[in-house]
Design an enzyme around this catalytic site. Structure first.
Site, PDB file in Angstrom:
ATOM      1  CB  ALA A 145      47.145   0.490  -5.445  1.00 56.41           C
ATOM      2  CB  ILE A 146      43.755   3.016  -9.250  1.00 60.23           C
ATOM      3  CG1 ILE A 146      44.168   4.389  -8.722  1.00 60.23           C
ATOM      4  CG2 ILE A 146      42.349   3.042  -9.854  1.00 60.23           C
ATOM      5  CD1 ILE A 146      43.181   5.052  -7.821  1.00 60.23           C
ATOM      6  CB  CYS A 176      50.636  -2.514  -9.537  1.00 63.48           C
ATOM      7  SG  CYS A 176      49.412  -2.119  -8.275  1.00 63.48           S
TER       8      CYS A 176
END
Length: 215
Positions: A145-146, A176
Site C-alpha cells: 500500500a502507498i 484501500c
C-alpha cells in the site's frame, strides 16, 4: 545528488504504537522543514490496527476488532500489523523535485524494485492504489500500500509491504476501497523472506529512488 548517508536510516526492532509513530512524524516533519534535524527513512512494524485516510468511507470499515486511527495521509482504510514492513519517509522535496506525482511514482518504483530482489514481478496499476502482483494461481493481488502526506514540502507516511502478516486481518476492511481483488504476501507467494531481508532490499534499491526525486 542526495547521498543515502545524509539521511537517517532507522529500523525499529519493537512494534511501534500508531499514535507514537504519528507524533514522531509530526515532530520530525517540523524539524526537517526548519533544518534542525536530518531527513529520515524509518522502517517499523505496528501492532494490529486500522488507519483511515482522508478519503475513507466508514462503510468500508467492517470490523472493530482492532483500533482505528484517523490519519492525515491520502487514501482510504489500511491495515497494519506484525509481519508487515511499514516505511515512513520524511524527505524535504524543496531540496529535490517539488513534484508530488513524481514522488509517488518514485515511491512505487522503489517498492517494486525491492520486491524484484525476491523474484516478484510487482507493478503499479493505473486507477488502483497500491502495489500489485500475480499469485501462483494467476490471480492479481495487492502486496503493498502507498499513502503519503506532504506538509511544507516535507513528506510523511509512505508505504507498507506484506512480508508475512496474518492476511485474515485484512478482512476487517475493504483495503484501500478495492473489494474485487485479494491481498497477498511474500509468504503466500512461497517466499520465506524476513523483515530484515526486505530491509536489505530496500537499502540496496534506495539510491535509485533518491535519484528519481532529485533535481
Amino acid at each position: 545528488m542526495t547521498n543515502l548517508f545524509d539521511i537517517e536510516w532507522r529500523i525499529s526492532d519493537k512494534q511501534i504504537a500508531y499514535p507514537d509513530a504519528l507524533s514522531e512524524m509530526e515532530e520530525r516533519n517540523a524539524a526537517i522543514y526548519l533544518g534542525q534535524l536530518p531527513e529520515l527513512i524509518w522502517l517499523l512494524e505496528h501492532p494490529p490496527l486500522y488507519t483511515a485516510g482522508t478519503s475513507s468511507d466508514p462503510a468500508e470499515l467492517l470490523s472493530q476488532d482492532f483500533p482505528v486511527y484517523e490519519t492525515g495521509r491520502g487514501g482510504r482504510h489500511t491495515y497494519h500489523g506484525p509481519g508487515q514492513r511499514v516505511g515512513y519517509i520524511m524527505l524535504n522535496l524543496k531540496k529535490r523535485q517539488a513534484d508530488v506525482r513524481n514522488y509517488v511514482h518514485a515511491l512505487e518504483d522503489w517498492v517494486i524494485e525491492a520486491l524484484a530482489e525476491f523474484g516478484v514481478s510487482a507493478r503499479a496499476v493505473e486507477g488502483r492504489v497500491g502495489i500489485w502482483c500475480d499469485t501462483p494461481q494467476g490471480q492479481e493481488a495487492k502486496i503493498g500500500a502507498i499513502g503519503i502526506r506532504i506538509r511544507k514540502w516535507v513528506t510523511m507516511h509512505g508505504f507498507s509491504v506484506n512480508i508475512d502478516p496474518d492476511l485474515s486481518h485484512f478482512g476487517g476492511i475493504v483495503p484501500c476501497g478495492i473489494s474485487e481483488y485479494p491481498v497477498t504476501s511474500l509468504r503466500q507467494l512461497g517466499i520465506a523472506a524476513t523483515l530484515d531481508d526486505f530491509d536489505a532490499a530496500l537499502k540496496k534499491t534506495a539510491p535509485a529512488f533518491l535519484s528519481a526525486i532529485d533535481k
